[in-house]
Motif scaffolding. Structure first.
Motif, PDB file in Angstrom:
ATOM      1  N   LYS A   1     -55.193  15.487 -62.199  1.00  0.00           N
ATOM      2  CA  LYS A   1     -53.779  15.894 -62.246  1.00  0.00           C
ATOM      3  C   LYS A   1     -53.008  15.322 -61.062  1.00  0.00           C
ATOM      4  CE  LYS A   1     -54.532  20.171 -64.824  1.00  0.00           C
ATOM      5  NZ  LYS A   1     -54.435  21.662 -64.803  1.00  0.00           N
ATOM      6  N   ALA A   2     -53.647  15.403 -59.920  1.00  0.00           N
ATOM      7  CA  ALA A   2     -52.980  14.862 -58.727  1.00  0.00           C
ATOM      8  C   ALA A   2     -52.768  13.364 -58.865  1.00  0.00           C
ATOM      9  CB  ALA A   2     -53.822  15.186 -57.487  1.00  0.00           C
ATOM     10  N   LEU A   3     -53.822  12.700 -59.482  1.00  0.00           N
ATOM     11  CA  LEU A   3     -53.688  11.246 -59.673  1.00  0.00           C
ATOM     12  C   LEU A   3     -52.543  10.911 -60.626  1.00  0.00           C
ATOM     13  CD1 LEU A   3     -54.848   8.477 -59.070  1.00  0.00           C
ATOM     14  CD2 LEU A   3     -56.425   8.779 -60.998  1.00  0.00           C
ATOM     15  N   GLU A   4     -52.415  11.727 -61.720  1.00  0.00           N
ATOM     16  CA  GLU A   4     -51.307  11.498 -62.652  1.00  0.00           C
ATOM     17  C   GLU A   4     -49.962  11.699 -61.963  1.00  0.00           C
ATOM     18  OE1 GLU A   4     -51.932  14.071 -65.908  1.00  0.00           O
ATOM     19  OE2 GLU A   4     -53.631  12.930 -66.752  1.00  0.00           O
ATOM     20  N   GLN A   5     -49.899  12.764 -61.149  1.00  0.00           N
ATOM     21  CA  GLN A   5     -48.650  12.997 -60.412  1.00  0.00           C
ATOM     22  C   GLN A   5     -48.350  11.833 -59.476  1.00  0.00           C
ATOM     23  OE1 GLN A   5     -49.145  16.766 -58.481  1.00  0.00           O
ATOM     24  NE2 GLN A   5     -48.981  17.962 -60.417  1.00  0.00           N
ATOM     25  N   LEU A   6     -49.421  11.332 -58.838  1.00  0.00           N
ATOM     26  CA  LEU A   6     -49.208  10.186 -57.936  1.00  0.00           C
ATOM     27  C   LEU A   6     -48.748   8.955 -58.713  1.00  0.00           C
ATOM     28  CD1 LEU A   6     -52.296  10.539 -55.538  1.00  0.00           C
ATOM     29  CD2 LEU A   6     -49.883  10.935 -54.994  1.00  0.00           C
ATOM     30  N   ASN A   7     -49.343   8.724 -59.915  1.00  0.00           N
ATOM     31  CA  ASN A   7     -48.910   7.573 -60.727  1.00  0.00           C
ATOM     32  C   ASN A   7     -47.434   7.701 -61.133  1.00  0.00           C
ATOM     33  OD1 ASN A   7     -51.378   6.208 -60.683  1.00  0.00           O
ATOM     34  ND2 ASN A   7     -52.191   7.404 -62.418  1.00  0.00           N
ATOM     35  N   ALA A   8     -47.044   8.969 -61.514  1.00  0.00           N
ATOM     36  CA  ALA A   8     -45.635   9.189 -61.882  1.00  0.00           C
ATOM     37  C   ALA A   8     -44.723   8.909 -60.698  1.00  0.00           C
ATOM     38  CB  ALA A   8     -45.447  10.620 -62.399  1.00  0.00           C
ATOM     39  N   LYS A   9     -45.149   9.406 -59.515  1.00  0.00           N
ATOM     40  CA  LYS A   9     -44.336   9.151 -58.324  1.00  0.00           C
ATOM     41  C   LYS A   9     -44.270   7.656 -58.021  1.00  0.00           C
ATOM     42  CE  LYS A   9     -45.018  13.630 -56.104  1.00  0.00           C
ATOM     43  NZ  LYS A   9     -45.531  14.354 -54.902  1.00  0.00           N
ATOM     44  N   ILE A  10     -45.404   6.952 -58.243  1.00  0.00           N
ATOM     45  CA  ILE A  10     -45.412   5.502 -58.004  1.00  0.00           C
ATOM     46  C   ILE A  10     -44.447   4.798 -58.954  1.00  0.00           C
ATOM     47  CG2 ILE A  10     -46.831   3.433 -58.206  1.00  0.00           C
ATOM     48  CD1 ILE A  10     -49.192   5.159 -57.137  1.00  0.00           C
ATOM     49  N   ALA A  11     -44.440   5.251 -60.235  1.00  0.00           N
ATOM     50  CA  ALA A  11     -43.513   4.644 -61.213  1.00  0.00           C
ATOM     51  C   ALA A  11     -42.057   4.873 -60.800  1.00  0.00           C
ATOM     52  CB  ALA A  11     -43.778   5.236 -62.601  1.00  0.00           C
ATOM     53  N   GLN A  12     -41.776   6.163 -60.345  1.00  0.00           N
ATOM     54  CA  GLN A  12     -40.415   6.444 -59.884  1.00  0.00           C
ATOM     55  C   GLN A  12     -40.051   5.577 -58.690  1.00  0.00           C
ATOM     56  OE1 GLN A  12     -40.304  10.649 -59.109  1.00  0.00           O
ATOM     57  NE2 GLN A  12     -40.367  11.235 -61.315  1.00  0.00           N
TER      58      GLN A  12
ATOM     59  N   ASN B   1     -41.300   2.678 -58.039  1.00  0.00           N
ATOM     60  CA  ASN B   1     -41.075   1.301 -58.511  1.00  0.00           C
ATOM     61  C   ASN B   1     -39.660   1.134 -59.070  1.00  0.00           C
ATOM     62  OD1 ASN B   1     -43.605   0.256 -57.828  1.00  0.00           O
ATOM     63  ND2 ASN B   1     -44.542   1.018 -59.727  1.00  0.00           N
ATOM     64  N   GLU B   2     -39.241   2.171 -59.860  1.00  0.00           N
ATOM     65  CA  GLU B   2     -37.889   2.099 -60.408  1.00  0.00           C
ATOM     66  C   GLU B   2     -36.845   2.103 -59.298  1.00  0.00           C
ATOM     67  OE1 GLU B   2     -37.476   5.286 -63.131  1.00  0.00           O
ATOM     68  OE2 GLU B   2     -38.834   4.447 -64.645  1.00  0.00           O
ATOM     69  N   LEU B   3     -37.072   3.009 -58.336  1.00  0.00           N
ATOM     70  CA  LEU B   3     -36.127   3.055 -57.215  1.00  0.00           C
ATOM     71  C   LEU B   3     -36.118   1.735 -56.462  1.00  0.00           C
ATOM     72  CD1 LEU B   3     -36.850   6.682 -55.864  1.00  0.00           C
ATOM     73  CD2 LEU B   3     -34.816   5.875 -57.096  1.00  0.00           C
ATOM     74  N   LEU B   4     -37.340   1.137 -56.349  1.00  0.00           N
ATOM     75  CA  LEU B   4     -37.432  -0.140 -55.652  1.00  0.00           C
ATOM     76  C   LEU B   4     -36.671  -1.235 -56.405  1.00  0.00           C
ATOM     77  CD1 LEU B   4     -38.591  -1.769 -53.324  1.00  0.00           C
ATOM     78  CD2 LEU B   4     -40.659  -2.160 -54.712  1.00  0.00           C
ATOM     79  N   SER B   5     -36.779  -1.227 -57.768  1.00  0.00           N
ATOM     80  CA  SER B   5     -36.031  -2.216 -58.577  1.00  0.00           C
ATOM     81  C   SER B   5     -34.540  -2.021 -58.407  1.00  0.00           C
ATOM     82  CB  SER B   5     -36.436  -2.070 -60.044  1.00  0.00           C
ATOM     83  OG  SER B   5     -37.811  -2.305 -60.229  1.00  0.00           O
ATOM     84  N   LEU B   6     -34.125  -0.719 -58.474  1.00  0.00           N
ATOM     85  CA  LEU B   6     -32.693  -0.437 -58.283  1.00  0.00           C
ATOM     86  C   LEU B   6     -32.219  -0.882 -56.913  1.00  0.00           C
ATOM     87  CD1 LEU B   6     -32.451   3.111 -59.934  1.00  0.00           C
ATOM     88  CD2 LEU B   6     -31.629   0.927 -60.857  1.00  0.00           C
ATOM     89  N   GLU B   7     -33.082  -0.656 -55.921  1.00  0.00           N
ATOM     90  CA  GLU B   7     -32.718  -1.083 -54.569  1.00  0.00           C
ATOM     91  C   GLU B   7     -32.608  -2.595 -54.486  1.00  0.00           C
ATOM     92  OE1 GLU B   7     -31.874   0.509 -51.880  1.00  0.00           O
ATOM     93  OE2 GLU B   7     -31.960   2.455 -52.882  1.00  0.00           O
ATOM     94  N   LYS B   8     -33.544  -3.288 -55.200  1.00  0.00           N
ATOM     95  CA  LYS B   8     -33.468  -4.764 -55.194  1.00  0.00           C
ATOM     96  C   LYS B   8     -32.178  -5.241 -55.857  1.00  0.00           C
ATOM     97  CE  LYS B   8     -38.447  -5.720 -55.133  1.00  0.00           C
ATOM     98  NZ  LYS B   8     -39.584  -6.319 -55.882  1.00  0.00           N
TER      99      LYS B   8
END
Length: 342
Positions: free
Chosen positions: A53-64, A66-73
């Motif tokens: 569960k923690a890993l899934e939460q971490l993957n979701a946070k990583i995806a968010q 990544n999205e924030l990073l794309s928006l920032e780019k």
């Protein structure tokens, strides 16, 4: 058990009890270990489930992230573009500032000249004001003239209407006079036809039934041999005698016909198609015209009014007979007399 053990002891040395004890101890140990293993396995599965569960939460946070990073780019690229545009606008603004500064300096230099020109323009303005005053006075005069012209135009329109009415009346009168004139002309034509018939009847009575004189329609036709030699335009004595009787009849006719009837005796000269010979005449035109003129001149000498005579030459272009025989040539060489209107 003790009895059994005693018995065994009595008979021989017995190892089975010890073996059973060891086996049961081993079984108990295995059961204990399995229990421990199961407990450990349970806790490990719980721990693994929590880790997943923690890993899934971490993957979701990583995806968010990544999205924030794309928006920032993208934001950074947009900011870079805005920065570039701002730099370009700044350069343009600096250029415009330099241009405006130059213009301002030019205007400052022109200001001094403008002051001098202002004085000149003031003088010109005063002059224009004077001209405008004179122009206003002229405009007033022109307005008065326009009013007078309008009054004159109204008077002219009234006069034009009256003139149109008179014109209509005149046209009606002209139409009436035209019809009356046509009637009068018809009467004159009838009267001239009557005199023509009388004249031709008189000529027939005078000339008789001669083969060299014929009546063709409304014309008397004389063969040229009656008046002229071949290729000549001088009247023969025999022709003069014929013209004497014709002149007498014309003079008497002129006395009978009213003066308002414009009549003439047309003398037409005709030749055949053969070219003229000799140097007296250049063509059949000349010969036919000369013969007609000779007849007219002789009639005038006998007292026939000149205004009642017309001479015309037709050459060879109005033949009575289109043939090429001597008889046809003779018929076409002729002098025609026709009493007609002018």
């Amino acid at each position: 058990m003790a009895l059994a053990r005693a018995r065994r002891n009595e008979g021989a040395f017995n190892y089975w009890p010890g073996f059973v004890d060891a086996l049961s101890t081993l079984v108990l140990s295995i059961v204990f270990l399995l229990s421990v293993f199961l407990v450990v396995q349970f806790f490990l599965s719980q721990e693994v489930t929590g880790k997943d569960k923690a890993l899934e939460q971490l993957n979701a946070k990583i995806a968010q992230l990544n999205e924030l990073l794309s928006l920032e780019k993208l934001g950074k690229l947009s900011l870079d573009d805005q920065v570039s545009q701002l730099k370009a606008g700044l350069a343009s603004a600096e250029t415009e500032r330099d241009r405006m500064k130059g213009l301002y300096e030019g205007l400052a230099n022109a200001g001094n000249d403008a002051q001098g020109k202002t004085a000149e323009l003031g003088k010109a303005l005063d002059s224009e004001k004077a001209v405008s005053t004179r122009a206003l006075a002229q405009i007033e005069v022109l307005n008065q003239q326009i009013s007078a012209l309008r009054r004159q135009l109204a008077a002219l329109e009234e006069a034009l209407d009256a003139s149109e009415k008179r014109d209509k009346e005149s046209q009606n009168r002209i139409a009436d006079l035209g019809s009356r004139l046509n009637v009068a002309l018809a009467q004159r034509v009838q009267e001239l036809s009557r005199y023509r018939s009388e004249f031709f009847g008189r000529l027939r009575a005078i000339l008789g039934n001669r083969p060299d004189i014929r009546v063709v329609g409304d014309r008397f036709v004389f063969q040229s041999e009656v008046f002229f030699d071949t290729g000549q335009a001088m009247l023969l004595p025999e022709g003069r005698a014929e013209l004497d009787t014709l002149a007498t009849a014309l003079i008497e006719l002129d006395k009978k016909i009213p003066n308002e009837i414009a009549w003439v005796l047309r003398v037409d000269g005709h030749t055949d198609v053969r070219p003229v010979s000799g140097a007296n005449f250049k063509s059949n035109w000349d010969l036919s015209a000369a013969r007609a003129i000779s007849v007219v001149q002789y009639l005038i000498s006998l007292g026939v009014p000149a205004q009642r005579l017309v001479a015309a030459g037709f050459g060879e272009f109005q033949p009575l007979d289109p043939g090429n025989t001597e008889e046809a040539f003779k018929r076409n060489r002729r002098i025609e007399l026709k009493l007609t209107e002018r």
